[in-house]
Design a protein around this motif. Structure first.
Motif, short mmCIF file in Angstrom:
data_model
loop_
_atom_site.label_atom_id
_atom_site.label_comp_id
_atom_site.label_asym_id
_atom_site.label_seq_id
_atom_site.Cartn_x
_atom_site.Cartn_y
_atom_site.Cartn_z
N MET A 287 0.57 -1.53 -0.26
CA MET A 287 -0.01 -0.15 0.13
C MET A 287 0.44 1.37 0.17
O MET A 287 0.72 2.26 -0.87
CB MET A 287 -0.70 0.20 0.61
N ILE A 288 1.90 1.38 0.68
CA ILE A 288 2.74 2.48 1.10
C ILE A 288 3.37 2.76 -0.44
O ILE A 288 3.74 4.10 -0.66
CB ILE A 288 3.93 1.77 1.94
N ALA A 289 3.80 1.97 -1.59
CA ALA A 289 4.82 1.06 -2.57
C ALA A 289 3.38 2.18 -2.86
O ALA A 289 3.91 2.79 -4.13
CB ALA A 289 5.24 0.56 -3.12
N ARG A 290 2.00 1.12 -3.23
CA ARG A 290 1.23 1.44 -4.66
C ARG A 290 1.07 3.50 -4.37
O ARG A 290 0.97 4.17 -5.25
CB ARG A 290 0.12 1.51 -3.87
N CYS A 291 1.12 4.23 -3.03
CA CYS A 291 0.58 5.61 -2.45
C CYS A 291 1.72 6.21 -2.71
O CYS A 291 1.53 7.52 -4.17
CB CYS A 291 0.19 5.91 -1.38
N GLN A 292 3.05 5.95 -2.33
CA GLN A 292 3.91 6.66 -3.58
C GLN A 292 4.46 6.74 -4.68
O GLN A 292 5.00 7.81 -5.42
CB GLN A 292 5.36 6.07 -2.63
N ALA A 293 3.77 5.79 -5.27
CA ALA A 293 4.64 5.83 -6.91
C ALA A 293 3.23 6.28 -7.06
O ALA A 293 3.37 7.05 -8.38
CB ALA A 293 3.79 4.44 -7.32
N ALA A 294 1.84 6.58 -6.87
CA ALA A 294 0.50 7.48 -7.71
C ALA A 294 1.33 9.08 -7.00
O ALA A 294 -0.47 9.70 -7.60
CB ALA A 294 -0.83 6.42 -7.55
N GLY A 295 1.61 9.54 -5.98
CA GLY A 295 1.83 10.37 -5.94
C GLY A 295 0.85 10.76 -4.49
O GLY A 295 0.30 11.97 -4.23
N PRO B 66 -0.16 11.43 -1.00
CA PRO B 66 -0.33 11.14 0.29
C PRO B 66 -0.50 10.60 1.15
O PRO B 66 -1.87 10.15 0.78
CB PRO B 66 -0.34 12.40 0.95
N LEU B 67 -0.34 9.61 2.08
CA LEU B 67 0.34 9.08 3.55
C LEU B 67 0.48 9.07 4.67
O LEU B 67 1.01 9.59 4.84
CB LEU B 67 0.13 7.60 2.62
N ILE B 68 -0.80 9.08 5.61
CA ILE B 68 -0.18 8.91 7.19
C ILE B 68 -0.76 7.49 7.45
O ILE B 68 -2.02 6.92 6.80
CB ILE B 68 -0.37 10.28 7.23
N LEU B 69 0.07 7.23 8.15
CA LEU B 69 0.13 5.95 8.80
C LEU B 69 -0.73 6.22 10.39
O LEU B 69 -0.32 7.10 10.69
CB LEU B 69 1.31 4.64 9.07
N ILE B 70 -1.49 4.95 10.66
CA ILE B 70 -1.89 5.74 12.41
C ILE B 70 -1.42 4.32 12.88
O ILE B 70 -1.90 2.96 12.46
CB ILE B 70 -2.51 6.24 12.65
N ASN B 71 -0.27 4.16 13.88
CA ASN B 71 0.05 2.64 15.15
C ASN B 71 -1.35 2.89 15.84
O ASN B 71 -1.68 4.01 16.78
CB ASN B 71 1.36 3.00 15.50
N GLY C 137 9.61 6.45 4.83
CA GLY C 137 9.85 7.13 5.26
C GLY C 137 8.21 7.77 5.40
O GLY C 137 8.07 9.45 5.06
N THR C 138 7.14 7.06 5.68
CA THR C 138 6.10 7.36 5.68
C THR C 138 5.81 7.70 7.08
O THR C 138 6.46 7.45 7.74
CB THR C 138 4.94 6.47 5.20
#
Length: 177
Positions: free
Chosen positions: A1-9, A11-16, A128-129
């Motif tokens: 998911m992270i890689a796909r979001c980065q590839a598509a530009g 923005p992503l914020i993860l929540i623990n 780096g997310t």
């Protein structure tokens, strides 16, 4: 998911995420597989005695639970009850450790286990997310850093106040972005 979001530009914020340790017993507990009938009988006697003693004498209940743990320490419910005793005796570090062990041994893990938290934190760091650590936030906001019903409505879902705290953290991160 992270890689796909980065590839598509995107923005992503993860929540623990956080979990209710103090007020949510394990969903399912099992005894160790090699427990004999005699050991199970003795374990149950200790557990029953602990339940009877707990309201008035948490120290005596703790002794009974520790005796049961000598027989079988893989029962998630036992660790949850140990956490309750330690809480009653104002031993927060031991309480938190017992509650966490109860979560880790839960046969029906509907809350994130420690390896999953570690994997999420590692994925955020490696990619780096940005990450909002709701787990740490809720621990800071909870009595003795043990999240319970004061911030959660069940095993994992935050209360309105809890959602507001997470939303504020997201908004602050977006402003800094």
């Amino acid at each position: 998911m992270i890689a796909r979001c980065q590839a598509a530009g995107v923005p992503l914020i993860l929540i623990n995420p956080t979990e209710n340790l103090r007020d949510c017993p394990p969903f399912k507990s099992e005894h160790r597989e090699d427990l004999t009938k005699e050991e199970l009988k003795e374990w149950r006697q200790h557990a029953r005695a602990a339940r009877e003693k707990m309201p008035d004498d948490p120290r005596a209940a703790l002794a009974k639970l520790l005796a049961a743990a000598e027989i079988d320490n893989l029962h998630a419910g036992l660790h949850y009850r140990l956490g309750r005793c330690y809480d009653a005796l104002v031993m927060p570090e031991k309480a938190k450790a017992a509650y966490r062990q109860a979560l880790e041994l839960d046969v029906c893990p509907l809350r994130m286990t420690e390896p999953l938290h570690e994997a999420l934190l590692d994925a955020a760091a490696d990619s780096g997310t940005p990450l909002i650590d709701a787990r740490a936030m809720f621990e800071e906001l909870s009595a003795n850093e043990i999240p319970g019903d004061e911030m959660l409505i069940d095993h994992v879902h935050p209360s309105i106040t809890g959602h507001q705290k997470i939303a504020t953290a997201i908004a602050e991160m977006l402003v800094q972005w």
